[in-house]
Design a protein around this motif. Sequence first.
Motif, PDB file in Angstrom:
ATOM      1  N   ASP A  85      -2.744  10.221  70.265  1.00 51.94           N
ATOM      2  CA  ASP A  85      -3.076  11.650  70.257  1.00 51.94           C
ATOM      3  C   ASP A  85      -3.817  12.002  71.545  1.00 51.94           C
ATOM      4  O   ASP A  85      -5.045  12.051  71.589  1.00 51.94           O
ATOM      5  N   ARG A  87      -4.102  14.787  73.111  1.00 46.85           N
ATOM      6  CA  ARG A  87      -4.830  16.055  73.097  1.00 46.85           C
ATOM      7  C   ARG A  87      -6.262  15.856  72.579  1.00 46.85           C
ATOM      8  O   ARG A  87      -7.230  16.314  73.191  1.00 46.85           O
ATOM      9  N   SER A  88      -6.399  15.149  71.438  1.00 53.47           N
ATOM     10  CA  SER A  88      -7.732  14.900  70.882  1.00 53.47           C
ATOM     11  C   SER A  88      -8.549  14.001  71.802  1.00 53.47           C
ATOM     12  O   SER A  88      -9.763  14.184  71.953  1.00 53.47           O
ATOM     13  N   ARG A  91      -9.796  16.077  74.666  1.00 54.70           N
ATOM     14  CA  ARG A  91     -10.817  17.008  74.172  1.00 54.70           C
ATOM     15  C   ARG A  91     -12.160  16.298  74.006  1.00 54.70           C
ATOM     16  O   ARG A  91     -13.200  16.778  74.461  1.00 54.70           O
ATOM     17  N   GLU A  92     -12.135  15.148  73.337  1.00 58.12           N
ATOM     18  CA  GLU A  92     -13.381  14.429  73.082  1.00 58.12           C
ATOM     19  C   GLU A  92     -13.993  13.903  74.375  1.00 58.12           C
ATOM     20  O   GLU A  92     -15.215  13.872  74.527  1.00 58.12           O
ATOM     21  N   GLU A 212     -15.352  25.494  74.170  1.00 56.98           N
ATOM     22  CA  GLU A 212     -14.344  24.825  73.350  1.00 56.98           C
ATOM     23  C   GLU A 212     -13.134  25.726  73.106  1.00 56.98           C
ATOM     24  O   GLU A 212     -11.997  25.250  73.034  1.00 56.98           O
ATOM     25  N   ASP A 216      -9.505  24.444  74.167  1.00 54.21           N
ATOM     26  CA  ASP A 216      -8.425  24.323  73.181  1.00 54.21           C
ATOM     27  C   ASP A 216      -7.203  25.144  73.579  1.00 54.21           C
ATOM     28  O   ASP A 216      -6.059  24.713  73.372  1.00 54.21           O
TER      29      ASP A 216
END
Length: 235
Positions: A85, A87-88, A91-92, A212, A216
């Motif tokens: 993943d 994308r996650s 992001r993190e 965020e 996103d």
Amino acid sequence: MAKQADAQQAATERRKPLNRDRVLRAAVARADQSGIEALSMRSLAQELGVVPMALYKHVANKEQLLDGMVELVVGEIDPPADGPDWRSAIRERVLSARRALLRHPWALRVIESRGTPTPAVLDYLDSVIGTFRGGGLSVDLTHHAMHALGSRVWGFTQELFPASPGDEPGEQAAALQAMAARYPHIAEIAMARAHDGASVVGSGCDDQFEFEFALDLLLDGFARLHERGWSSGRA
């Protein structure tokens, strides 16, 4: 008793052998407490209880000191998560960078001031790119994604409506109301209160939410382009 204990602890710290890690950590702590402008080789030597020349055995000059401080701060960013993943994981990683740089408010300016990126900075950027590529994004899309992220990769962006230093929320609202007649659309957006009463910043914009939200949007957009097999036509 507490003051005496603190003094004894400080004296114990000063008696510890000096090494590069101790010098850098003391420099980061001083910059955190007093700001990067207050940091000098002389003030750092005083903090460590040594003569300034003792520092030069571990850092050749102020620029090398700043490079080492950047390395420590960037080293606080969490490593990339395993798994498909992307994308996650991105992001993190970005939010971890934001947390690290919020702990050290001076650090972003110093990172941007480096003429040559430090190895830790290059490692971080390389790993972010690698996460995009590992998720299947093309070199072309990844190139443009990194440009679109820009300073967001470090967890920060330029605020559209920066508050003047020291302005209270009431003063800001009065100023916006005064300009509303000439700039109604700016005032409408700037005075919007989309956050609930529990917002950590009261009646103002929630910086973390806004960051965020934008992050996103970008990641969702990159994912849609990837699914469509998008190409800039320049690859």
